[in-house]
Design an enzyme around this catalytic site. Structure first.
Site, PDB file in Angstrom:
ATOM      1  N   LYS A 112       0.845  -1.204   0.000  1.00 27.64           N
ATOM      2  CA  LYS A 112       0.000   0.000   0.000  1.00 27.64           C
ATOM      3  C   LYS A 112       0.871   1.242   0.000  1.00 27.64           C
ATOM      4  CE  LYS A 112      -4.146   1.695   0.085  1.00 27.64           C
ATOM      5  NZ  LYS A 112      -3.694   2.725  -0.851  1.00 27.64           N
TER       6      LYS A 112
ATOM      7  N   LYS B 235       4.656   2.486   8.862  1.00 27.83           N
ATOM      8  CA  LYS B 235       3.431   3.220   9.178  1.00 27.83           C
ATOM      9  C   LYS B 235       2.256   2.252   9.309  1.00 27.83           C
ATOM     10  CE  LYS B 235       3.221   6.942   6.858  1.00 27.83           C
ATOM     11  NZ  LYS B 235       3.041   7.939   5.769  1.00 27.83           N
TER      12      LYS B 235
ATOM     13  N   ASP C  97      -1.476  -0.903  12.913  1.00 32.98           N
ATOM     14  CA  ASP C  97      -2.140  -2.199  12.734  1.00 32.98           C
ATOM     15  C   ASP C  97      -3.044  -2.256  11.507  1.00 32.98           C
ATOM     16  OD1 ASP C  97      -1.014  -3.523  15.008  1.00 32.98           O
ATOM     17  OD2 ASP C  97      -2.351  -2.382  16.299  1.00 32.98           O
TER      18      ASP C  97
ATOM     19  N   LYS D  86       5.220   2.345  -2.651  1.00 31.13           N
ATOM     20  CA  LYS D  86       5.173   3.752  -3.062  1.00 31.13           C
ATOM     21  C   LYS D  86       5.528   3.827  -4.536  1.00 31.13           C
ATOM     22  CE  LYS D  86       4.241   7.700  -0.988  1.00 31.13           C
ATOM     23  NZ  LYS D  86       3.202   7.850   0.046  1.00 31.13           N
TER      24      LYS D  86
ATOM     25  N   SER E 292      -7.695   4.658   3.837  1.00 28.05           N
ATOM     26  CA  SER E 292      -7.534   3.877   2.610  1.00 28.05           C
ATOM     27  C   SER E 292      -7.853   2.404   2.873  1.00 28.05           C
ATOM     28  CB  SER E 292      -6.108   4.010   2.079  1.00 28.05           C
ATOM     29  OG  SER E 292      -5.932   5.220   1.382  1.00 28.05           O
TER      30      SER E 292
END
Length: 496
Positions: free
Chosen positions: A93, A117, A122, A129, A386
């Site tokens: 992600k 991050k 969690d 990226k 997200s």
């Protein structure tokens, strides 16, 4: 490449580099090395073995592509990257940025930060990226669409995108429009994928986006600062009341994150005394009306210049050094380095941007008594929401659709019982307010708030238990969670 475009790209690149190097000395590490240095510092306080640490620290895979696009009758070669730092959890992600300063090291650094991050809050993703090395201001909408779709095609062909593989999101220079183009391109090449909408997040609502995503990172910044100010040890260290109400806030960057952070702080009683942009800054010790400033900029060519209700400061970086309770760097990396760290007078620094403080500056600030809330924790609101959008797309169900009316009827029955026993009926307005069932954005806000509260308190507990700073504590927690995931899955091919 046509000469004018090449020149503009170089000028834009130089401008970006000037902004990110203005605060740093020549011998300070670049972004990727800075992330690695922070990792090494935290690794000493983790429970992971040396072999596991090497695994976590290294980047799994990187895609580098070049493709031609026609502009003004000329062929321009476009360079794009996608980094998958860790696939210990899938999908990966992370955002896709359009910037002339995009390079491989920046993308790798940002993907590493995304790994840590996601772990600290969690969210069950690995870190990724991406970026395309263009200045979006130099291209028309039609040209940007062609570039975005061609880059997405490259991701599809190389298996670097998919709901269970790698899920991009907006970043610098991109937004819901670009995410819509990505989703449509993916769907055209994968028409059989019923979960195709989950291949990207940050989409418009009409394309499967989630309410609350636009303001998520800024709202997460507000929640994080609010939580840390509530800790007695923080209040004692920075000599602060612990209340947002009445606190003075300086924000660097008035893009999506900075704007929404300013809005939430202002709505809860804070004074936004300074807002810094790349060309000038607006400063008013009595507070700036955020919406008025945003409207002024929109109507006056994208600049604060001439705004009547604040002092316009021609050297915007100087406002970073203004006295305030909370400083929110929400712009670029490397904004506080050895050239200005000793001048920073903020009591608490909340890193809404990625990598705004260099390792050496971090030490100077802490030695001077400042509290730093690290980027991997404070700006995690975007990836949290997200995650909610991704889950919504996979479930094919809007949040609240199944339970909103049931909740309202249950509350109404309970309220009627209380009214009967109390002998005091409520007004219709009071009744509607009390029985109101949660809308999608309210559920998103609630989920984000809970996520930030839990992560902030986990970071606090580790910092207090090990007597370390909050950045090191947050990273150590991330490392331990990733290591546990790797151990639980059983890393293959690592032992004879």
């Amino acid at each position: 490449m046509c000469k004018a475009l090449a020149l503009n790209s170089l000028l834009s690149l130089g401008f970006h580099i000037d902004l990110t190097n203005k605060a740093t000395e020549d011998d300070e590490p670049k972004f990727l090395r800075a992330v690695e240095m922070f990792f090494d510092r935290a690794a000493k306080h983790s429970n992971a073995s040396e072999e596991t640490l090497k695994h976590i620290k290294s980047t799994d895979s990187v895609l580098s592509v070049t493709f031609p696009v026609e502009k003004d009758g000329k062929t321009v070669m476009i360079r794009g990257y996608r980094s998958q730092h860790s696939r210990h959890r899938l999908p990966c992600k992370g955002g896709i940025r359009f910037s002339s300063a995009v390079d491989l090291q920046e993308v790798e650094a940002l993907s590493a930060l995304m790994t840590y991050k996601c772990a600290v809050v969690d969210v069950p993703f690995g870190g990724g990226k991406g970026g395309i090395m263009i200045d979006p201001k130099e291209w028309t909408e039609a040209e940007l669409e062609r570039i975005t779709r061609r880059f997405t095609l490259e991701l599809c062909q190389k298996n670097f995108i998919g709901p269970g593989v790698d899920v991009p999101a907006p970043d610098v220079g991109t937004g819901p429009r670009e995410m819509g183009w990505i989703a449509d391109t993916y769907r055209n090449f994968n028409p059989q994928d019923v979960n195709g909408a989950a291949c990207v997040t940050g989409k418009a609502l009409s394309l499967g986006g989630v309410r609350g995503r636009t303001e998520a990172t800024g709202l997460g910044v507000y929640y994080g600062v609010r939580e840390f100010l509530s800790f007695p040890e923080v209040q004692s260290k920075i000599k602060h009341s612990g209340k947002i109400d009445g606190s003075s806030i300086v924000i660097q960057g008035f893009g999506n994150v900075g704007y929404w952070a300013a809005k939430f702080f202002e709505a809860n009683g804070a004074k936004i005394t300074g807002i810094i942009e790349h060309d000038v800054a607006a400063y008013n010790k009595d507070g700036i009306n955020v919406e008025q400033l945003a409207l002024w900029r929109k109507e006056n060519g994208g600049s604060f210049r001439g705004f009547p209700d604040a002092q316009i400061v021609e050297n915007p970086m100087s406002v970073l050094e203004a006295e305030c309770d909370v400083l929110i760097p929400a712009a670029l990396e490397r904004q506080i380095g050895m050239r200005n760290a000793h001048k920073i007078r903020a009591k608490l620094i909340g890193e809404a941007a990625n990598g705004p403080v260099t390792p050496a500056a971090d030490e100077v600030l802490r030695n001077n008594g400042a509290v730093i809330i690290p980027d991997l924790l404070l700006n995690a609101g975007g990836v949290c929401v997200s995650y909610f959008e991704w889950a919504k797309n996979l479930s094919h169900l809007r949040f609240g659709r199944m339970n909103k009316r049931w909740d309202e009827r249950s509350k109404e029955q309970l309220l009627s019982l209380v009214e009967g026993n109390a002998g005091h009926p409520l007004t219709e307005v009071e009744r509607r307010q009390l029985i109101h069932g949660a809308e999608e954005h309210e559920l998103v806000y609630s989920g984000l708030e809970d996520t930030m509260i839990v992560a902030c308190n986990e970071t606090r507990q580790t910092a207090n238990a090990k007597n370390i700073d909050y950045r090191t504590a947050a990273l150590a927690n991330s490392i331990n969670k990733i290591a546990a995931s790797l151990a639980g899955s059983g890393s293959i091919f690592t032992h004879a």
